[in-house]
Design a protein around this motif. Structure first.
Motif, PDB file in Angstrom:
ATOM      1  N   MET A  71      18.602  76.627  58.526  1.00 24.35           N
ATOM      2  CA  MET A  71      18.376  77.920  59.179  1.00 24.35           C
ATOM      3  C   MET A  71      17.306  77.761  60.237  1.00 24.35           C
ATOM      4  O   MET A  71      16.206  77.298  59.970  1.00 24.35           O
ATOM      5  CB  MET A  71      17.947  78.972  58.144  1.00 24.35           C
ATOM      6  N   SER A  72      17.649  78.093  61.472  1.00 28.53           N
ATOM      7  CA  SER A  72      16.702  77.951  62.570  1.00 28.53           C
ATOM      8  C   SER A  72      15.617  79.014  62.486  1.00 28.53           C
ATOM      9  O   SER A  72      15.662  79.924  61.669  1.00 28.53           O
ATOM     10  CB  SER A  72      17.447  78.071  63.899  1.00 28.53           C
ATOM     11  N   TYR A 110      26.696  83.032  60.996  1.00 33.75           N
ATOM     12  CA  TYR A 110      27.860  83.422  61.791  1.00 33.75           C
ATOM     13  C   TYR A 110      27.528  83.324  63.278  1.00 33.75           C
ATOM     14  O   TYR A 110      28.302  82.778  64.072  1.00 33.75           O
ATOM     15  CB  TYR A 110      28.251  84.849  61.406  1.00 33.75           C
ATOM     16  N   HIS A 111      26.380  83.829  63.655  1.00 33.03           N
ATOM     17  CA  HIS A 111      25.911  83.829  65.048  1.00 33.03           C
ATOM     18  C   HIS A 111      25.783  82.392  65.574  1.00 33.03           C
ATOM     19  O   HIS A 111      26.253  82.076  66.683  1.00 33.03           O
ATOM     20  CB  HIS A 111      24.562  84.554  65.098  1.00 33.03           C
ATOM     21  N   GLU A 112      25.184  81.522  64.792  1.00 33.13           N
ATOM     22  CA  GLU A 112      24.945  80.153  65.246  1.00 33.13           C
ATOM     23  C   GLU A 112      26.228  79.329  65.255  1.00 33.13           C
ATOM     24  O   GLU A 112      26.427  78.485  66.132  1.00 33.13           O
ATOM     25  CB  GLU A 112      23.888  79.497  64.361  1.00 33.13           C
ATOM     26  N   LYS A 113      27.111  79.558  64.304  1.00 32.08           N
ATOM     27  CA  LYS A 113      28.372  78.819  64.251  1.00 32.08           C
ATOM     28  C   LYS A 113      29.191  79.054  65.510  1.00 32.08           C
ATOM     29  O   LYS A 113      29.890  78.151  65.988  1.00 32.08           O
ATOM     30  CB  LYS A 113      29.156  79.245  63.009  1.00 32.08           C
ATOM     31  N   LEU A 122      24.890  86.874  71.685  1.00 33.14           N
ATOM     32  CA  LEU A 122      24.529  88.074  70.921  1.00 33.14           C
ATOM     33  C   LEU A 122      25.582  88.284  69.850  1.00 33.14           C
ATOM     34  O   LEU A 122      26.782  88.117  70.096  1.00 33.14           O
ATOM     35  CB  LEU A 122      24.469  89.297  71.841  1.00 33.14           C
ATOM     36  N   THR A 123      25.139  88.653  68.655  1.00 34.45           N
ATOM     37  CA  THR A 123      26.044  89.075  67.587  1.00 34.45           C
ATOM     38  C   THR A 123      25.691  90.502  67.198  1.00 34.45           C
ATOM     39  O   THR A 123      24.525  90.817  66.931  1.00 34.45           O
ATOM     40  CB  THR A 123      25.933  88.151  66.359  1.00 34.45           C
ATOM     41  N   VAL A 124      26.690  91.357  67.182  1.00 33.07           N
ATOM     42  CA  VAL A 124      26.520  92.772  66.851  1.00 33.07           C
ATOM     43  C   VAL A 124      27.153  93.025  65.481  1.00 33.07           C
ATOM     44  O   VAL A 124      28.328  92.714  65.271  1.00 33.07           O
ATOM     45  CB  VAL A 124      27.185  93.674  67.908  1.00 33.07           C
ATOM     46  N   PHE A 162      20.112  88.077  68.572  1.00 31.06           N
ATOM     47  CA  PHE A 162      20.127  87.576  69.932  1.00 31.06           C
ATOM     48  C   PHE A 162      19.692  86.117  69.975  1.00 31.06           C
ATOM     49  O   PHE A 162      18.744  85.718  69.266  1.00 31.06           O
ATOM     50  CB  PHE A 162      19.146  88.354  70.817  1.00 31.06           C
ATOM     51  N   ASN A 163      20.334  85.321  70.807  1.00 26.04           N
ATOM     52  CA  ASN A 163      19.714  84.088  71.272  1.00 26.04           C
ATOM     53  C   ASN A 163      18.494  84.492  72.080  1.00 26.04           C
ATOM     54  O   ASN A 163      18.566  85.369  72.944  1.00 26.04           O
ATOM     55  CB  ASN A 163      20.709  83.307  72.126  1.00 26.04           C
TER      56      ASN A 163
END
Length: 409
Positions: free
Chosen positions: A1-2, A137-140, A145-147, A200-201
């Motif tokens: 996990m970042s 999910y966002h990083e994969k 941006l993931t909402v 968000f990135n």
């Protein structure tokens, strides 16, 4: 996990919850007897082991600040924190002008930590979410941006940002609070809407905030301005809330409610009181932490004539005293006193209230410190309730402001 930093938007005035927000900000409004609205998002992050959290406050924040200090203090020795950040007007003599502007005015806080991702979440919804699953999910997908999104009935969708996605759940359309929401292709009765929770990135966020700040025509809001611009040329993905798994709960059990109105706030309490509740408060694997004042256990007593109290499908908080009364489908907050022969039906009592003997309260919300005279009836005659200066909602819920005395004419 970042590395991830959480920014919680906790400055809402909550005008549609008035008079419960007469003296407190919306996230500080009590809920379910012993919680506050802000506790749900904080428990989501803490239970997900994400412990670098800023809460951005603004309106009437004193009650919220006291609660955070009592319930959510973290030692700085580990580098983890839950810190309330008041509006400091770093960008000029102005309050936050929108959700995006609130983050922009605190961009230095993000730069100090240099995270890979920034979670920007609201603080006034009732739900459980394991946030690390959203980040994975966002990083994969290497998303900008993931909402987070959920389904709601089409007739309710105009209160939210309505989303369109392709087969891979990449966003291909977004409209904030449309008058005519677009239904889901596979279910015309439902719409896919934003939950107001974003991952968000960090670099994408910085650029989007700075571009938005320079736009004189922008309302500086994520839903109205940032997302509609971003999804057209960036990889914006949508996380389906129904995919989130909470330890100790059924995988297909997902509850989310926006309690932005008095009627929805009352309904969310009623959802807790079914034999099989829509939202489960008791889960040892997902504890709902909050501040518990030093009060004794609740007491359920018979009156002097031997008439027993009856409690049906209700929540009775510590410090409460129920004497020879009937409580049905109701929530009693800390230190609620209910006199002999009184009846409560589908009521929400926020606490520190004294309800006299022989009262009948039907679908009533009382703020803290309320006193109700013996023999008073509320929620029976709407015109009489309005004549007393009480709020009566479209669904007939009667709301009594803080510290008010009712029926002592």
């Amino acid at each position: 996990m970042s590395r991830t930093l959480a920014m919680i938007l906790a400055g809402g005035a909550g005008t549609r919850l008035f008079p419960l927000t007469q003296s407190r900000t919306k996230p500080a409004v009590p809920f379910a007897g012993g919680l506050r609205l802000v506790d749900f998002v904080l428990n989501n992050f803490v239970n997900s082991d994400l412990l670098k959290i800023y809460l951005l406050t603004q309106f009437k924040s004193q009650s919220l600040n006291i609660h955070l200090r009592q319930a959510w203090y973290l030692s700085g020795l580990t580098g983890n924190f839950i810190d309330a950040i008041p509006a400091q007007m770093r960008m000029g003599a102005r309050w936050y002008e929108g959700t995006a502007d609130a983050i922009y005015q605190n961009i230095k806080l993000i730069e100090i930590h240099a995270p890979d991702n920034v979670c920007i979440f609201g603080s006034d919804h009732i739900y459980k979410m394991e946030v690390r699953q959203v980040i994975r999910y966002h990083e994969k997908r290497d998303a900008a941006l993931t909402v987070c999104a959920t389904r709601v009935p089409i007739e309710q969708a105009s209160r939210f940002g309505v989303i369109e996605v392709d087969d891979d759940y990449r966003m291909i359309g977004f409209e904030e609070k449309p008058a005519t929401p677009k239904p889901l292709p596979d279910d015309p009765s439902m719409a896919l809407v934003s939950m107001g929770n974003y991952v968000f990135n960090t670099q994408v966020l910085f650029k989007a905030l700075r571009n938005d700040a320079e736009d004189k025509l922008s309302s500086h809001d994520f839903g109205r301005d940032i997302i509609p611009r971003l999804f057209r040329d960036k990889a914006v993905y949508v996380y389906d809330f129904t995919q989130n798994k909470i330890p100790g709960e059924e995988p297909n059990h997902h509850y989310w409610r926006d309690v932005g109105t008095l009627d929805s706030y009352w309904q969310a309490h009623m959802d807790l009181l079914a034999c099989t509740p829509a939202f489960e408060l008791n889960n040892e694997k997902w504890p709902l932490r909050s501040y518990h004042p030093p009060v004794p256990p609740a007491r359920i007593l018979a009156d002097k004539q031997g008439n027993h109290s009856t409690i049906l499908n209700s929540i009775i908080s510590s410090g409460s005293r129920v004497v020879g009364a009937r409580v049905e489908r109701s929530v009693l907050g800390f230190n609620t006193h209910l006199g002999a022969g009184s009846r409560l039906n589908e009521c929400v009592i926020l606490g520190k209230s004294d309800i006299g003997s022989g009262c009948f309260l039907n679908r009533v919300i009382t703020d803290k410190g309320v006193s109700i005279a013996p023999g008073t009836e509320l929620g029976v005659n709407p015109e009489q309730d309005k004549a007393r200066g009480l709020t009566v909602t479209n669904q007939g819920i009667v709301v009594i402001p803080r510290d008010m005395k009712v029926g002592f004419e």
